[in-house]
Design a protein around this motif. Structure first.
Motif, short mmCIF file in Angstrom:
data_model
loop_
_atom_site.label_atom_id
_atom_site.label_comp_id
_atom_site.label_asym_id
_atom_site.label_seq_id
_atom_site.Cartn_x
_atom_site.Cartn_y
_atom_site.Cartn_z
N ILE A 162 1.08 0.71 13.33
CA ILE A 162 1.77 2.30 12.62
C ILE A 162 1.10 3.21 12.89
N GLU A 163 2.34 4.65 13.70
CA GLU A 163 0.99 5.11 14.46
C GLU A 163 2.09 6.54 13.97
N VAL A 164 0.39 7.33 14.11
CA VAL A 164 1.12 8.77 13.94
C VAL A 164 1.12 9.63 15.04
N GLU B 257 13.26 7.87 6.04
CA GLU B 257 13.51 8.83 4.87
C GLU B 257 13.01 8.75 3.45
N LYS B 258 11.77 8.07 3.82
CA LYS B 258 11.19 7.73 2.25
C LYS B 258 9.97 7.83 2.61
N CYS B 259 9.74 8.30 3.18
CA CYS B 259 7.78 8.26 4.04
C CYS B 259 7.48 9.69 4.03
N ILE B 260 6.35 10.15 2.99
CA ILE B 260 5.56 10.60 2.67
C ILE B 260 4.53 11.24 3.83
N ALA B 261 4.33 10.32 4.72
CA ALA B 261 3.19 10.69 6.37
C ALA B 261 1.67 10.96 5.31
N CYS B 262 1.63 9.80 4.08
CA CYS B 262 0.62 10.16 3.78
C CYS B 262 -0.64 8.71 4.37
N GLU B 263 -0.18 8.34 5.38
CA GLU B 263 -1.01 7.41 6.22
C GLU B 263 -1.78 6.41 5.81
N LEU B 264 -1.98 5.61 4.58
CA LEU B 264 -1.65 4.60 3.73
C LEU B 264 -1.86 3.45 4.76
N CYS B 265 -0.62 3.39 5.11
CA CYS B 265 -0.58 1.90 5.81
C CYS B 265 -0.88 2.36 7.69
N VAL B 266 -1.26 3.40 7.89
CA VAL B 266 -2.06 3.35 8.99
C VAL B 266 -3.31 2.11 8.84
N ILE C 139 0.86 -1.57 0.37
CA ILE C 139 -0.19 -0.38 -0.03
C ILE C 139 0.78 0.71 0.37
N CYS C 140 2.08 0.87 0.54
CA CYS C 140 3.04 2.33 0.94
C CYS C 140 3.77 2.25 -1.33
N PRO C 141 3.84 3.70 -1.21
CA PRO C 141 3.40 4.63 -2.18
C PRO C 141 4.67 4.75 -2.85
N VAL C 142 5.37 4.98 -1.88
CA VAL C 142 6.79 5.19 -2.29
C VAL C 142 8.01 4.09 -1.47
N SER C 143 7.66 3.01 -0.78
CA SER C 143 7.94 2.02 -0.54
C SER C 143 8.97 2.11 0.35
N ALA C 144 8.60 2.72 2.25
CA ALA C 144 8.77 3.25 2.82
C ALA C 144 8.54 2.11 3.82
#
Length: 137
Positions: free
Chosen positions: A131-133, A114-123, A94-99
């Motif tokens: 997986i926490e915000v 470092e790759k994460c864009i905080a889109c929250e799809l994984c959450v 589900i991660c669009p940036v392979s974080a």
């Protein structure tokens, strides 16, 4: 002058509209595309660095929201709680940036912050709330 990183979530009916072009033309904003995942008939995700006059910046964000774009400031971090994680791997595709990646040798899920864009799809897909915000001040 405002300079900010934002994550834009476009519903399927908006992915082919020139909304980002209008940010430059109508609101005189500079933009740098950091990450894009746009597919016809699906939700689009765009991570932008925006820079411009404070008033124009606020008007541009309002314009995007009025047109159905979900705008999220990139002022939060995603963290993987390894104590709760069972390494099921549901978050990986589900991660669009392979974080989030599955280690081929250990079968464990690894988080590349470092790759994460905080889109929250994984959450949303994690059944174990591993997986926490966390919000940044």
């Amino acid at each position: 002058m405002t300079e900010s990183k934002v994550v834009l979530h476009f519903p399927p009916h908006l992915v082919d509209k020139p909304l980002i072009y209008k940010l430059s033309r109508d609101f005189d904003l500079e933009f740098n595309i950091l990450k894009a995942s746009v597919t016809p008939q699906e939700e689009g995700i765009l991570v932008l660095e925006l820079k411009g006059d404070d008033d124009n910046f606020q008007r541009a964000i309002a314009y995007l929201k009025e047109n159905g774009v979900d705008v999220q400031a990139l002022t939060q971090d995603i963290n993987l709680n390894y104590e709760l994680c069972t390494h099921c791997g549901l978050c990986v595709p589900i991660c669009p940036v392979s974080a989030l990646v599955k280690d081929g040798e250990t079968d464990e899920v690894k988080f590349v912050k470092e790759k994460c864009i905080a889109c929250e799809l994984c959450v949303k897909v994690c059944p174990y709330n591993a997986i926490e915000v966390s919000l940044n001040a």
